[in-house]
Design a protein around this motif. Structure first.
Motif: not given
Length: 930
Positions: A740-755
């Protein structure tokens, strides 16, 4: 970063775990067996603690240490030593008992008496006042003093000063009129408050402990504990013996574990050294000034108690005196205790670590801590904190999600435990050059048997995502089961079902800790430590600011005023638009609302502003600037003549360049100033992130502390190729990220208690397609192979793997309803078929929910251990054409078994909850093939 990832993948990573190993004088076979048990959980060190040992620093102790060190050398493990026979550190194995009074713990106390004057001479017995003890015994004091010997002969209380405050506000020092234990005084008309200050050796929870502000007294601990260990094991120092651990050293005044602010009616820490320091700072008025530690006296006082602005309210005079008392006290503690012990350790080739009681802002107060977190731990080689007894809990920032008996008996500040506690350790580790980024947390202890893997993984991630990178799990107890002392105990002589999975959690923590060690936390905002402000008066605790920042993914550190006032000690420097403290560079200083600040701090703020560094006061500027730089005068006259403080209006004018921002506008301001550079969409106040740099590569460590799945996009300032490192499975995956122009765009799906750990740089090994993507595709395009009845059987932890009581059932299971007192192992068995010719496809198994740890076996081969839902497995390489056997072993906690037991200890009862966790598989098991 790449080297650390490779070490993790190859299993050659370093150890960052050193659990307590409690000693009670067990047999040799037990000690050796436990060392091997601990090592089997992928743990490379222990911290040996007398809990208590019957012969600490005696022949039996050396015998046990010989055994432990011998086994440690065989296993390649390190050994740390907790530095006292009793908790907390400071008992010095009883060596203070019988010592001269200047070596003992002292308290400064005051006793008041109302006297009605009639213009005639009165005779008042000072001895009667000296005998009064304002402190009452408490239950917690009795508990923490169990097994601690008390000195049979205690010195009598001694008079320090005697002052009288009259109806017109006049304060008179009467100390010189005391003779023969009596005061003879021509008392003027009216009602007078007569206040006696005294030194006492019989107050606080632990009067037979060392005096933390006396260098000679603290030396007793070194001579009694440290030197004997050196004499016995000098050849192992810096080799097998890694260092010493101080556990919750305290000033010890007031009620046990008191966390009272200055001005509260309690005794205060005292020593001969502190008295001399205050006499040098205050001159002849020192006795009278002591009264202001408790009371705000009327403004009509003699000139011998100077203040720069004679028209200032009396509160300002008390603020200055309280600051100067605490300043002298905590600097003495830093030198006499923390630095003396730390310097001894470093001179002998080992490290010095530990922590104080941080609870409820106690880290900045007297009583159960050392008055100032940063000074109290300055001599140590790691920054230390602890989390015990239900302090940090999932969704526990404001409420207690599952209250125990103990939770109903105590105040709890979830905001402090969640937001400030981890930041204290992470900040000090980054700011003190000698700590080299090392931050330690004592973790898992005294949560009760309800604590399982879900909670333990949450706790580990919670502290690691703030930057804590060393852990002391609490605890392995070699005492016969059930040991009632602060469970859970991780092995418990084989009774704890979860120990078989405990090593998986330790491996995960070691891998993450390696990634967030030997680099730099990226924190662009500095938040001023509130200790000095609280000593002087009302203030906003910095946890309020830290919460705003953490909830909006803005990296920050807690910065003490000392970093600005003593820049050489902190490697502090100013540049245009930013300032640096050791490894950290900040673009702004945020000051929680304070009634007062000192003139020295105000001058430092001007220097920041001169370098175009923003200074933000939350809600309002301080009410006044307290003069503290005109100190060390030899007499009140000299002090008065030397005062050159500018009027309050001048300070207001000079501080007008600072911006005042309402707390709820802070995040908006930081984003506008480009100080906040991690931007999730949608926003989530429970999405935590750590930005870490190491070897010129960026790491972003995300943790979902919500009870709902997070799905969104996160704009990150870093650019370039990146990949995900799955620290639990120890594998590399492709990341859903784009430039992205300002850096990187991360698509994130994260379950509870997950890392989720995202690393920028060239991946050191091949990247796999994300497992979640593959399962989702298989579920959409493939077939569901299993949704039938299961065979369930159970076993105790000691009987495992001998399962009995087979039963056919459909999932979800209601084992908790059938056997409410069961704890142990639950096995579920089933089969599914793959048609001929389809075995080469992709096959996945998902367990949607279970309590707690889970290991999957396919055709007799383990597919791995998972501890938080959903439990997802790629079993493609384990299946075959035809019939495939599935076995799922689920471990419970000991909560239900111990709750039903009759032989429970006090700690077990305190940490019971009414609603117990479910048991076994409480969701569905899904098998997909495509």
């Amino acid at each position: 970063m790449k080297r650390t990832v490779l070490a993790n993948l190859n299993g050659t990573n370093e150890n960052y775990i050193l659990p307590f190993f409690w000693q009670h004088g067990e047999e040799e076979s037990t000690l050796r067996g436990y060392m091997n048990i601990i090592h089997s959980a992928s743990i490379g060190a222990v911290c040996v603690e007398s809990r208590p040992h019957p012969d600490f620093c005696g022949p039996r102790w050396w015998r046990d240490m010989d055994i432990i060190l011998d086994e440690a050398k065989k296993l390649g493990m390190k050994v740390w030593i907790l530095d006292d026979s009793h908790f907390p550190t400071g008992y010095a194995n009883g060596a203070v008992i019988g010592k001269e009074k200047h070596l003992r713990r002292q308290s400064l106390a005051r006793v008041s008496k109302t006297v009605k004057g009639n213009g005639k001479e009165q005779e008042i017995s000072i001895q009667d006042l000296l005998k009064k003890n304002p402190q009452k015994p408490s239950l917690i004091g009795m508990f923490t003093s169990q097994g601690v010997k008390k000195d049979p002969v205690t010195p009598k209380d001694e008079l320090i000063g005697l002052c009288a405050a009259g109806p017109d506000g006049k304060l008179i020092d009467l100390t010189g009129k005391v003779a023969g234990g009596k005061l003879k005084w021509l008392c003027p008309e009216g009602e007078w408050k007569l206040t006696l200050t005294k030194a006492s050796w019989r107050m606080g929870a632990h009067p037979s402990y060392i005096n933390m502000s006396s260098e000679d007294s603290c030396r007793i601990l070194i001579d009694t504990v440290y030197e004997p260990h050196w004499e016995h094991y000098k050849d192992e120092f810096g080799k097998t013996i890694a260092g010493f651990f101080s556990d919750e050293p305290e000033l010890g005044n007031g009620a046990p574990y008191s966390h009272e602010k200055m001005g509260f009616d309690q005794d205060l820490p005292w020593s001969d050294e502190l008295k001399e320091a205050l006499k040098a700072r205050w001159g002849d008025a020192w006795r009278a000034k002591l009264l202001f530690l408790w009371d705000d006296y009327p403004a009509s006082v003699p000139a011998s108690i100077p203040v720069s602005n004679k028209d200032a309210p009396n509160e300002k005079r008390a603020a200055r005196i309280r600051f100067e008392y605490m300043d002298e006290l905590t600097r003495l503690v830093q030198k006499a205790f923390s630095e003396q012990v730390g310097n001894w350790c470093r001179a002998h080739g080992v490290m010095y670590i530990g922590h104080v009681v941080e609870d409820l802002s106690g880290h900045a107060r007297t009583g159960g801590a050392l008055g100032h977190y940063f000074r109290g731990l300055w001599g140590q080689d790691m920054a230390g904190i602890d989390d015990i007894g239900g302090q940090v809990l999932p969704q526990g920032e404001d409420t207690i999600p599952y209250p125990t008996v103990f939770d109903k008996m105590r105040p709890r500040d979830g905001e402090f435990f969640h937001y400030e506690l981890p930041q204290l350790g992470a900040s000090l580790a980054s700011l003190d050059p000698k700590k080299q980024g090392r931050a330690m947390c004592e973790i898992f202890g005294n949560y009760g048997w309800l604590e399982g893997f879900r909670l333990e993984k949450y706790l580990a991630d919670h502290f690691m995502v703030y930057g804590i990178n060393h852990f002391v799990p609490h605890a392995f107890s070699a005492k016969a089961f059930p040991d009632p002392d602060c469970p859970p105990h991780f092995y418990a002589h084989g009774h704890n079902p979860q120990f078989r999975h405990f090593g998986s959690l330790m491996r995960y923590m070691n891998r993450v800790c390696g990634l967030i060690s030997d680099g730099v936390r990226i924190t662009r905002a500095a938040v001023l430590y509130h200790a000095e402000a609280e000593w002087m008066g009302r203030c906003m605790n910095d946890q309020k600011v830290l919460r705003q920042l953490a909830d909006h993914q803005i990296g920050a550190d807690i910065v003490p005023a000392d970093a600005l006032l003593t820049p050489d000690a902190f490697a502090c420097s100013l540049q245009s638009g930013s300032f640096t403290i050791n490894t950290q560079t900040y673009q702004a200083l945020i000051i929680p609302h304070s009634t007062y600040i000192t003139d020295e701090l105000a001058a430092s703020l001007e220097a920041l502003l001169d370098h175009h560094i923003p200074v933000y006061f939350i809600d309002a500027l301080p009410k006044a600037v307290i003069p503290t730089s005109d100190v060390k005068a030899s007499s009140p006259a000299e002090k008065d003549s030397s005062q050159t403080d500018a009027p309050a209006e001048s300070w207001e004018e000079r501080l007008s360049r600072c911006r005042v921002i309402p707390l709820d506008q802070l995040v908006k301001t930081l984003r506008e100033e480009k100080i906040a550079d991690i931007l999730p969409s949608p926003e989530s106040n429970r999405l935590r992130v750590l930005h870490y740099q190491k070897d010129n590569e960026d790491l972003y460590y995300f943790v979902n502390e919500s009870d709902a799945v997070y799905t969104g996009e996160v704009l990150l300032p870093s650019k370039g190729s990146c990949y995900r490192y799955d620290a639990w499975q120890n594998r590399l995956e492709k990341a859903h990220a784009q430039g992205a122009e300002a850096g990187t765009l991360l698509s994130l799906t994260l379950n509870p208690l997950d890392s989720y750990l995202l690393i920028f740089g060239q991946a050191p090994a091949a990247l796999e397609q994300p497992l979640s993507d593959r399962i989702e595709a298989s579920a959409a395009d493939g077939s569901l192979l299993m949704d039938s009845s299961w065979t369930r059987s159970t076993a105790s932890a000691l009987d495992y793997p001998a399962f009995t009581e087979e039963k056919k059932l459909f999932l979800p299971d209601d084992l908790a309803g059938e056997k409410p007192g069961f704890s142990g192992w639950v096995r579920y068995e089933n089969t599914f078929r793959l048609p001929e010719g389809e075995a080469k496809g992709e096959t996945y198994l998902v367990v949607t929910d279970a309590y707690e740890g889970l290991e999957l076996f396919v055709n007799g081969q383990s597919a791995g251990i998972q501890v938080v839902p959903p439990y997802r497995y790629d079993i493609s390489s384990l299946v075959k054409a035809g019939e495939n056997r599935i076995r799922i072993d689920v471990s419970t906690t000991l909560e239900r078994e111990r709750s039903a037991a009759k032989n429970k200890g006090m700690n077990e009862r305190l940490f019971e909850r009414k609603e117990k966790a479910p048991t076994g598989i409480t969701g569905r098991v899904l098998v997909y093939h495509s």
